[in-house]
Design a protein around this motif. Structure first.
Motif, short mmCIF file in Angstrom:
data_model
loop_
_atom_site.label_atom_id
_atom_site.label_comp_id
_atom_site.label_asym_id
_atom_site.label_seq_id
_atom_site.Cartn_x
_atom_site.Cartn_y
_atom_site.Cartn_z
N ALA A 62 0.83 -1.21 0.00
CA ALA A 62 0.00 0.00 0.00
C ALA A 62 0.86 1.26 0.00
CB ALA A 62 -0.93 -0.01 1.21
N GLN A 63 1.96 1.22 0.78
CA GLN A 63 2.85 2.38 0.81
C GLN A 63 3.55 2.58 -0.53
OE1 GLN A 63 5.27 3.24 4.33
NE2 GLN A 63 4.33 1.49 5.35
N SER A 64 3.98 1.48 -1.14
CA SER A 64 4.64 1.58 -2.45
C SER A 64 3.67 2.13 -3.50
CB SER A 64 5.16 0.20 -2.88
OG SER A 64 6.17 -0.24 -2.01
N ALA A 65 2.44 1.66 -3.47
CA ALA A 65 1.44 2.14 -4.42
C ALA A 65 1.21 3.63 -4.24
CB ALA A 65 0.13 1.37 -4.23
N ALA A 66 1.05 4.07 -3.00
CA ALA A 66 0.79 5.49 -2.74
C ALA A 66 1.94 6.37 -3.22
CB ALA A 66 0.54 5.71 -1.25
N ALA A 67 3.19 5.92 -2.99
CA ALA A 67 4.35 6.70 -3.42
C ALA A 67 4.39 6.83 -4.94
CB ALA A 67 5.64 6.06 -2.91
N ASN A 68 4.14 5.74 -5.64
CA ASN A 68 4.14 5.79 -7.10
C ASN A 68 2.97 6.59 -7.65
OD1 ASN A 68 6.38 3.92 -8.39
ND2 ASN A 68 5.69 2.89 -6.52
N ALA A 109 1.59 9.13 -6.14
CA ALA A 109 1.89 10.54 -5.90
C ALA A 109 2.74 11.10 -7.02
CB ALA A 109 2.62 10.70 -4.56
N VAL A 110 3.65 10.27 -7.55
CA VAL A 110 4.52 10.72 -8.64
C VAL A 110 3.72 10.97 -9.91
CG1 VAL A 110 6.39 10.02 -10.18
CG2 VAL A 110 6.58 9.60 -7.72
N SER A 169 7.05 19.33 -14.22
CA SER A 169 6.21 19.03 -13.05
C SER A 169 6.60 17.64 -12.58
CB SER A 169 4.72 19.08 -13.43
OG SER A 169 3.90 18.80 -12.29
N ARG A 170 7.37 17.57 -11.50
CA ARG A 170 7.90 16.28 -11.04
C ARG A 170 7.84 16.19 -9.53
NH1 ARG A 170 13.52 13.61 -13.12
NH2 ARG A 170 12.40 13.85 -15.09
N SER A 171 7.25 15.09 -9.05
CA SER A 171 7.18 14.83 -7.61
C SER A 171 8.25 13.82 -7.23
CB SER A 171 5.80 14.28 -7.23
OG SER A 171 4.78 15.22 -7.53
N GLY A 224 15.98 10.20 -15.44
CA GLY A 224 14.66 9.60 -15.41
C GLY A 224 14.15 9.40 -14.00
N GLY A 225 12.87 9.04 -13.91
CA GLY A 225 12.25 8.81 -12.61
C GLY A 225 12.48 7.38 -12.11
N PHE A 226 11.91 7.07 -10.95
CA PHE A 226 12.08 5.77 -10.32
C PHE A 226 10.73 5.11 -10.07
CE2 PHE A 226 15.65 8.39 -8.87
CZ PHE A 226 16.74 7.55 -9.12
N THR A 227 10.78 3.80 -9.85
CA THR A 227 9.64 3.09 -9.28
C THR A 227 9.90 3.10 -7.77
OG1 THR A 227 9.31 1.66 -11.17
CG2 THR A 227 8.46 0.89 -9.05
N TYR A 228 8.99 3.71 -7.03
CA TYR A 228 9.22 3.90 -5.60
C TYR A 228 8.71 2.72 -4.79
CZ TYR A 228 10.66 8.64 -6.55
OH TYR A 228 11.36 9.73 -7.01
N ALA A 229 9.49 2.36 -3.78
CA ALA A 229 9.14 1.20 -2.94
C ALA A 229 9.30 1.55 -1.48
CB ALA A 229 10.05 0.02 -3.27
#
Length: 288
Positions: A121-127, A129-130, A192-194, A282-287
């Protein structure tokens, strides 16, 4: 990203070490060489350097450092084997990774397939948000893909209509410096980058979760003569998530400012440097 506030912006004391008038490491003390023998007005022959004593001091410092590191590591191991931590095998510190793969696939170029767990759930929310803070939200077709991917089906249609009104509004686009169709003016690049800094699960019960994501945001137009140059701001988004069709989906979220750190006294990048950075990094996949 807030629709009424575009994402927006320090000093550091260099210390005595940078003071060109300081001596002895910035203490403003001076050395005075005294005569070393009678009748020797200018100090006589200098004593040979005490290399043996200096060597002993250096070795002593190294030994102390090694001992401190060993003690710290032993303390960490002891903490990990304590009864409290043993009762929470999945527990992790605020900045520690869980070691679980964050995602197994993607949909419409967006990370998807998060595990049905607190970490998932935390990983999903971070991604999410991006992607919800990306330039894609200013393009109608891409915005629809994003909304249909991250939102739960029962709220996606309604949210899409609301977002279309905001992101297609002429006054809004003009205020942030974009053309009426959401494109950048000639010679400028819209940014525009989070950038998530961390996340935490406020609530979790297996099928629903409340997750807060703290992040910095870059927003503006990079280019010579830009009237809305790229600036940095800080936000915290709190997402309401629901386990739907094998993945976490957003049902709602709120945003608040900060917490924002004190900015450093750094020179702002040129328009070209900022443009190059956004295009090259580039951006990341956040975990979690």
């Amino acid at each position: 990203m807030s629709f009424d506030d575009e994402p927006g912006h320090g000093g550091a004391d260099s210390g005595h070490a940078d003071d060109r008038f300081s001596t002895l490491g910035g203490t403003r003390q001076t050395r005075t060489r005294l005569p070393e023998g009678p009748g020797d007005t200018y100090g006589g022959t200098r004593r040979p350097p005490r290399t043996s004593r200096s060597l002993v001091m250096v070795v002593g410092v190294v030994v102390l450092l090694i001992a401190a590191i060993a003690f710290a590591n032993r303390g960490s191991d002891d903490a990990g084997s304590s009864p409290d931590n043993a009762a929470k095998p999945g527990a992790a510190g605020s900045t520690a990774a869980t070691g679980t793969k964050p995602v197994t696939g993607k949909q419409s170029g967006i990370a998807s397939g998060f595990p049905q767990s607190e970490q998932g759930a935390q990983s999903a929310a971070a991604n999410y948000a991006v992607v919800l803070g990306s330039e894609g939200m200013f393009n109608t077709s891409r915005r629809h893909d994003i909304v249909n991917t991250v939102y739960a089906p029962e709220v996606a249609a309604a949210r899409q209509g609301d977002l279309d009104k905001v992101y297609s509004g002429k006054d809004f686009l003009t205020r942030i410096g974009l053309n009426p169709d959401g494109t950048s003016p000639t010679g400028e690049i819209f940014i525009s980058r989070s950038n998530p800094v961390g996340s935490k699960a406020d609530k979790f019960n297996g099928t629903t979760a409340t997750v807060s994501v703290w992040y910095s945001a870059l927003f503006g137009l990079a280019g010579e003569g830009s009237k809305n140059p790229v600036s940095e701001s800080w936000f915290t988004n709190t997402f309401q998530l629901k386990w739907t069709d094998g993945d976490w989906k957003v049902t709602d979220f709120t945003q608040k400012d900060g917490p924002a750190p004190v900015g450093r006294d750094q020179a702002a990048a040129s328009a070209k440097d900022m443009t190059d950075a956004v295009e090259q990094y580039g951006g990341f996949t956040y975990a979690r």
